[in-house]
Motif scaffolding. Structure first.
Motif, PDB file in Angstrom:
ATOM      1  N   SER A  40       0.824  -1.204   0.000  1.00  0.00           N
ATOM      2  CA  SER A  40       0.000   0.000   0.000  1.00  0.00           C
ATOM      3  C   SER A  40       0.860   1.256   0.000  1.00  0.00           C
ATOM      4  O   SER A  40       1.824   1.378   0.755  1.00  0.00           O
ATOM      5  CB  SER A  40      -0.913   0.014   1.226  1.00  0.00           C
ATOM      6  OG  SER A  40      -1.634   1.235   1.306  1.00  0.00           O
ATOM      7  N   THR A  41       0.507   2.207  -0.860  1.00  0.00           N
ATOM      8  CA  THR A  41       1.179   3.504  -0.876  1.00  0.00           C
ATOM      9  C   THR A  41       0.460   4.517  -0.004  1.00  0.00           C
ATOM     10  O   THR A  41       1.014   5.573   0.310  1.00  0.00           O
ATOM     11  CB  THR A  41       1.248   4.058  -2.306  1.00  0.00           C
ATOM     12  OG1 THR A  41      -0.087   4.309  -2.788  1.00  0.00           O
ATOM     13  CG2 THR A  41       1.941   3.072  -3.242  1.00  0.00           C
ATOM     14  N   VAL A 190       9.774   4.116  -3.731  1.00  0.00           N
ATOM     15  CA  VAL A 190       9.314   5.222  -4.580  1.00  0.00           C
ATOM     16  C   VAL A 190       8.014   5.795  -4.032  1.00  0.00           C
ATOM     17  O   VAL A 190       7.330   5.177  -3.215  1.00  0.00           O
ATOM     18  CB  VAL A 190       9.120   4.763  -6.042  1.00  0.00           C
ATOM     19  CG1 VAL A 190      10.383   4.142  -6.595  1.00  0.00           C
ATOM     20  CG2 VAL A 190       7.958   3.792  -6.166  1.00  0.00           C
ATOM     21  N   ASP A 191       7.684   6.994  -4.500  1.00  0.00           N
ATOM     22  CA  ASP A 191       6.445   7.666  -4.123  1.00  0.00           C
ATOM     23  C   ASP A 191       5.499   7.697  -5.314  1.00  0.00           C
ATOM     24  O   ASP A 191       5.927   7.858  -6.464  1.00  0.00           O
ATOM     25  CB  ASP A 191       6.726   9.110  -3.681  1.00  0.00           C
ATOM     26  CG  ASP A 191       7.541   9.175  -2.408  1.00  0.00           C
ATOM     27  OD1 ASP A 191       7.335   8.313  -1.537  1.00  0.00           O
ATOM     28  OD2 ASP A 191       8.391  10.081  -2.295  1.00  0.00           O
ATOM     29  N   ALA A 192       4.204   7.562  -5.054  1.00  0.00           N
ATOM     30  CA  ALA A 192       3.181   7.657  -6.092  1.00  0.00           C
ATOM     31  C   ALA A 192       2.539   9.036  -6.049  1.00  0.00           C
ATOM     32  O   ALA A 192       2.258   9.571  -4.967  1.00  0.00           O
ATOM     33  CB  ALA A 192       2.117   6.579  -5.897  1.00  0.00           C
ATOM     34  N   TYR A 193       2.318   9.625  -7.230  1.00  0.00           N
ATOM     35  CA  TYR A 193       1.701  10.941  -7.347  1.00  0.00           C
ATOM     36  C   TYR A 193       0.597  10.911  -8.397  1.00  0.00           C
ATOM     37  O   TYR A 193       0.578  10.035  -9.279  1.00  0.00           O
ATOM     38  CB  TYR A 193       2.732  12.006  -7.734  1.00  0.00           C
ATOM     39  CG  TYR A 193       3.524  12.561  -6.576  1.00  0.00           C
ATOM     40  CD1 TYR A 193       3.141  13.736  -5.944  1.00  0.00           C
ATOM     41  CD2 TYR A 193       4.651  11.891  -6.115  1.00  0.00           C
ATOM     42  CE1 TYR A 193       3.866  14.246  -4.876  1.00  0.00           C
ATOM     43  CE2 TYR A 193       5.385  12.398  -5.042  1.00  0.00           C
ATOM     44  CZ  TYR A 193       4.983  13.571  -4.433  1.00  0.00           C
ATOM     45  OH  TYR A 193       5.694  14.070  -3.374  1.00  0.00           O
ATOM     46  N   THR A 253       7.869   8.211  -8.633  1.00  0.00           N
ATOM     47  CA  THR A 253       9.109   8.969  -8.622  1.00  0.00           C
ATOM     48  C   THR A 253       9.907   8.626  -7.377  1.00  0.00           C
ATOM     49  O   THR A 253       9.337   8.228  -6.351  1.00  0.00           O
ATOM     50  CB  THR A 253       8.835  10.487  -8.677  1.00  0.00           C
ATOM     51  OG1 THR A 253      10.080  11.192  -8.516  1.00  0.00           O
ATOM     52  CG2 THR A 253       7.883  10.912  -7.580  1.00  0.00           C
ATOM     53  N   PHE A 254      11.228   8.764  -7.459  1.00  0.00           N
ATOM     54  CA  PHE A 254      12.063   8.640  -6.268  1.00  0.00           C
ATOM     55  C   PHE A 254      11.898   9.844  -5.351  1.00  0.00           C
ATOM     56  O   PHE A 254      12.433   9.860  -4.240  1.00  0.00           O
ATOM     57  CB  PHE A 254      13.534   8.500  -6.658  1.00  0.00           C
ATOM     58  CG  PHE A 254      13.889   7.137  -7.212  1.00  0.00           C
ATOM     59  CD1 PHE A 254      13.613   5.984  -6.499  1.00  0.00           C
ATOM     60  CD2 PHE A 254      14.497   7.012  -8.445  1.00  0.00           C
ATOM     61  CE1 PHE A 254      13.939   4.733  -6.987  1.00  0.00           C
ATOM     62  CE2 PHE A 254      14.836   5.770  -8.955  1.00  0.00           C
ATOM     63  CZ  PHE A 254      14.564   4.622  -8.224  1.00  0.00           C
ATOM     64  N   GLY A 255      11.186  10.864  -5.814  1.00  0.00           N
ATOM     65  CA  GLY A 255      10.919  12.032  -4.992  1.00  0.00           C
ATOM     66  C   GLY A 255      11.522  13.295  -5.563  1.00  0.00           C
ATOM     67  O   GLY A 255      12.298  13.280  -6.519  1.00  0.00           O
ATOM     68  N   HIS A 296      -0.695  13.473  -2.383  1.00  0.00           N
ATOM     69  CA  HIS A 296       0.250  13.622  -3.493  1.00  0.00           C
ATOM     70  C   HIS A 296      -0.458  13.965  -4.806  1.00  0.00           C
ATOM     71  O   HIS A 296      -0.177  13.361  -5.848  1.00  0.00           O
ATOM     72  CB  HIS A 296       1.070  12.336  -3.670  1.00  0.00           C
ATOM     73  CG  HIS A 296       2.069  12.117  -2.579  1.00  0.00           C
ATOM     74  ND1 HIS A 296       2.985  11.075  -2.586  1.00  0.00           N
ATOM     75  CD2 HIS A 296       2.299  12.797  -1.420  1.00  0.00           C
ATOM     76  CE1 HIS A 296       3.728  11.135  -1.500  1.00  0.00           C
ATOM     77  NE2 HIS A 296       3.326  12.171  -0.773  1.00  0.00           N
ATOM     78  N   VAL A 297      -1.348  14.932  -4.759  1.00  0.00           N
ATOM     79  CA  VAL A 297      -2.044  15.389  -5.959  1.00  0.00           C
ATOM     80  C   VAL A 297      -1.395  16.684  -6.433  1.00  0.00           C
ATOM     81  O   VAL A 297      -1.326  17.660  -5.678  1.00  0.00           O
ATOM     82  CB  VAL A 297      -3.544  15.606  -5.703  1.00  0.00           C
ATOM     83  CG1 VAL A 297      -4.234  16.131  -6.968  1.00  0.00           C
ATOM     84  CG2 VAL A 297      -4.195  14.303  -5.250  1.00  0.00           C
TER      85      VAL A 297
END
Length: 332
Positions: A40-41, A190-193, A253-255, A296-297
């Motif tokens: 889960s992100t 990683v991060d989800a946007y 993205t890695f951020g 993360h919008v």
């Protein structure tokens, strides 16, 4: 009859020999790695956009269960790789001698995200391949002044799940001893946007769109997640939610590359159904830096225009050509 009995006896002996039980692991090294994958992100797309996101993009939000994992055992003093093993998504038995280790586990089934420098714990990192370079605009929707900057373009990273345990003691043990269990939880690196372009004039003319985010982290260290190398840019394909009148995307993205002076620009190339293109540039630094933006919008509320097919494309960059892509690993 006696000859037939002799033949059957020989066949039985051959079958018995071929069915000899082979252990899957050495009983003298019965160490079991128990892995929990946290997929889960925590990112949820807002409604009604959530209802139109296809499955291929939704896995970036929901995560996925990897198929295969690599587990590395490092010497706690020298940080050098002692041995490695391969297990399934929930773990498995590994063959490891007694000693004190730092343990790292990560998935190796990604087409995009790779691991490099794993021979030593302090140099191990996750990265994606390069896709050439590109010059990007550096302004906020103001075509009167167009400063530019060149970034290395990297592939969008896939979820890369990493689990870590330090100072894991493997005592001397025998087949009569109980199995030693190492519990590790792996989380994505990683991060989800979510990208939403809300004010689109001419959404019915949409053909294709690609978004480029500058100021992105290029690679992360596997042990502590710190960013390394210079900032890069990633390219993200976009879709159109015609019923909502917006352009959107979900990306990994890695951020954002850290630094108070580093600005993050969003370059959007949008084309109509006949291929006429326009380019728009927006400063979205504050949205990436906003601690309250927990979902993360990234939203663009300024108006963008998609011309009718066959009309003059106009705009800042009417003839945005495709560039030659080159794929090579990072040379540290």
């Amino acid at each position: 009859m006696r000859k037939l009995s002799h033949i059957l006896s020989c066949l039985f002996l051959v079958c018995a020999a071929s069915c000899k039980r082979v252990p899957l692991y050495d009983a003298d090294s019965s160490v079991y790695l128990n892995v929990q994958i946290s997929t889960s992100t925590g990112i949820v797309a807002p409604e009604p956009l959530n209802g139109v996101i296809p499955d291929g993009l939704r896995t970036k939000l929901d995560g996925r269960v990897p198929e295969r994992l690599q587990v590395n055992f490092y010497d706690v003093e020298t940080h050098k790789l002692v041995t490695k093993a391969y297990v399934g998504p929930t773990g498995g038995f590994v063959d490891i001698t007694s000693g004190l280790y730092d343990v790292v586990v990560y998935n190796i089934d990604s087409d995009a995200t790779r691991a490099g420098g794993v021979e030593n714990l302090v140099s191990a990192y996750a990265y994606t391949a390069e896709d050439g370079t590109r010059v990007f605009g550096k302004y906020d929707h103001d075509i009167s002044s167009v400063p530019q900057e060149t970034f290395t373009l990297i592939r969008e990273p896939d979820h890369f799940y990493v689990g870590r345990r330090e100072d894991v003691l493997i005592p001397e043990h025998s087949a009569e001893d109980e199995t030693i269990v190492i519990n590790i939880t792996a989380n994505t690196l990683v991060d989800a946007y979510i990208l939403r372009v809300l004010n689109v004039n001419g959404i019915e003319n949409f053909g294709a769109a690609k978004a480029y985010f500058t100021g992105q982290v290029r690679a992360r260290e596997i042990w502590d997640g710190r960013n390394i190398l210079e900032p890069a840019a990633i390219a993200v394909n976009c879709g159109a939610a015609r019923g909502l009148g917006e352009i959107y995307s979900v990306f990994n993205t890695f951020g954002k590359y850290p630094g108070a002076s580093g600005r993050l620009f969003l370059n959007i190339d949008v084309a109509n159904s006949s291929g006429d293109k326009r380019e728009y540039v927006f400063d979205v630094t504050d949205q990436f830096d906003n601690p309250d933006n927990t979902n993360h919008v990234i939203m663009v509320t300024e108006r963008i225009d998609i011309p009718k097919p066959g009309s003059s494309s106009g705009g800042l960059a009417p003839d945005v050509d495709d560039w030659d892509e080159t794929h090579k690993d990072i040379d540290l």
